[in-house]
Design an enzyme around this catalytic site. Structure first.
Site, short mmCIF file in Angstrom:
data_model
loop_
_atom_site.label_atom_id
_atom_site.label_comp_id
_atom_site.label_asym_id
_atom_site.label_seq_id
_atom_site.Cartn_x
_atom_site.Cartn_y
_atom_site.Cartn_z
N GLN A 27 42.51 39.22 32.15
CA GLN A 27 41.67 40.39 32.44
C GLN A 27 42.39 41.71 32.21
O GLN A 27 41.76 42.75 32.07
CB GLN A 27 41.18 40.34 33.90
N HIS A 86 37.54 29.97 39.11
CA HIS A 86 37.10 31.17 38.39
C HIS A 86 38.28 31.77 37.59
O HIS A 86 38.11 32.15 36.43
CB HIS A 86 36.54 32.16 39.42
N GLU A 87 39.45 31.83 38.21
CA GLU A 87 40.63 32.41 37.53
C GLU A 87 41.12 31.51 36.40
O GLU A 87 41.50 32.01 35.34
CB GLU A 87 41.75 32.66 38.53
N GLY A 103 40.74 38.17 43.43
CA GLY A 103 41.57 37.44 42.48
C GLY A 103 41.68 38.21 41.18
O GLY A 103 40.90 39.14 40.94
O1 GNR Z 1 36.77 39.89 43.30
C1 GNR Z 1 36.22 38.84 42.94
N1 GNR Z 1 35.31 38.25 43.74
C2 GNR Z 1 34.81 36.98 43.51
C3 GNR Z 1 33.69 36.60 44.24
C4 GNR Z 1 33.16 35.36 44.07
C5 GNR Z 1 33.74 34.46 43.21
C6 GNR Z 1 34.85 34.82 42.47
C7 GNR Z 1 35.37 36.08 42.62
S1 GNR Z 1 36.78 36.52 41.71
C8 GNR Z 1 36.56 38.25 41.62
C9 GNR Z 1 37.76 38.92 40.98
C10 GNR Z 1 37.85 38.45 39.54
O2 GNR Z 1 37.13 38.85 38.67
N2 GNR Z 1 38.73 37.54 39.28
O3 GNR Z 1 38.82 37.04 38.03
NI NI Z 2 36.83 37.26 37.18
#
Ligand code: GNR
Ligand code: NI
Length: 171
Positions: A51, A134-135, A46
């Site tokens: 970012q 998370h995003e 993601g």
């Molecule tokens: O690549 C990513 N792996 C991930 C693994 C576990 C939970 C969330 C992520 S998101 C991350 C890419 C990222 O930093 N997205 O903001």
């Molecule tokens: Ni992230």
């Protein structure tokens, strides 16, 4: 297409709150394509526009093994669908090399626009629920390390600061 530079913790710009996209036009579609290329190049699942130092509400995700199922969320809005929680070992392209167990709502409803500017809604569970939360945190200027103890977060910050200083010296 362009691979964009990914900001790393503790860069203050990651704390910027993203603004809603007003019109999904060619500029946003180019941003989406560049973000996808950047995510694939970095081997992430993601990426939030925050970012790459663009403070507008744009998220891309691809959970597929073949890296050929891009998901695009513009102006995403999420609401938990349950009190049930789900824990997952999270990482972040902006906190490279560190992984910690984070607990979040297990299922969420997502409202967003697609890359054509059309509204859609969907429900997510499992890894997609983890990733979209998370995003969306990134868009609010929040990072997964904010859920950790001050001790753990400060340790990660010191290690990344050291790595960044060494990278600076190496040019
Ligand atoms: O690549 C990513 N792996 C991930 C693994 C576990 C939970 C969330 C992520 S998101 C991350 C890419 C990222 O930093 N997205 O903001
Ligand atoms: Ni992230």
């Amino acid at each position: 297409m362009t691979v964009l530079n990914i900001l790393e913790f503790p860069d203050k710009r990651l704390r910027t709150v993203a603004k809603p996209v007003e019109v999904v036009d060619g500029r946003i579609q180019t941003l989406v394509r560049d973000m996808l290329e950047t995510m694939y190049e970095a081997e992430g699942i993601g990426l939030a526009a925050s970012q790459v130092d663009v403070h507008e509400r744009v998220v891309v995700i691809d959970l597929s093994d073949e890296r050929n199922e891009p998901l695009v969320f513009i102006n995403p809005d999420i609401t938990p669908l349950t009190d049930e929680e789900f824990s997952y070992q999270e990482g972040c392209l902006s906190v490279p090399g560190f992984y910690e167990e984070i607990t979040r709502p297990a299922r969420v409803k997502i409202h967003a626009l697609n890359e054509q500017g059309e509204a859609f809604e969907t429900e997510a569970e499992g890894l997609l629920a983890v990733c979209i939360q998370h995003e969306c945190d990134h868009l609010a200027g929040k990072l997964f390390v904010d859920y950790l103890s001050n001790l753990k977060r400060d340790r990660i910050q010191r290690k990344l600061d050291k790595i960044h200083r060494m990278q600076q010296r190496a040019g």
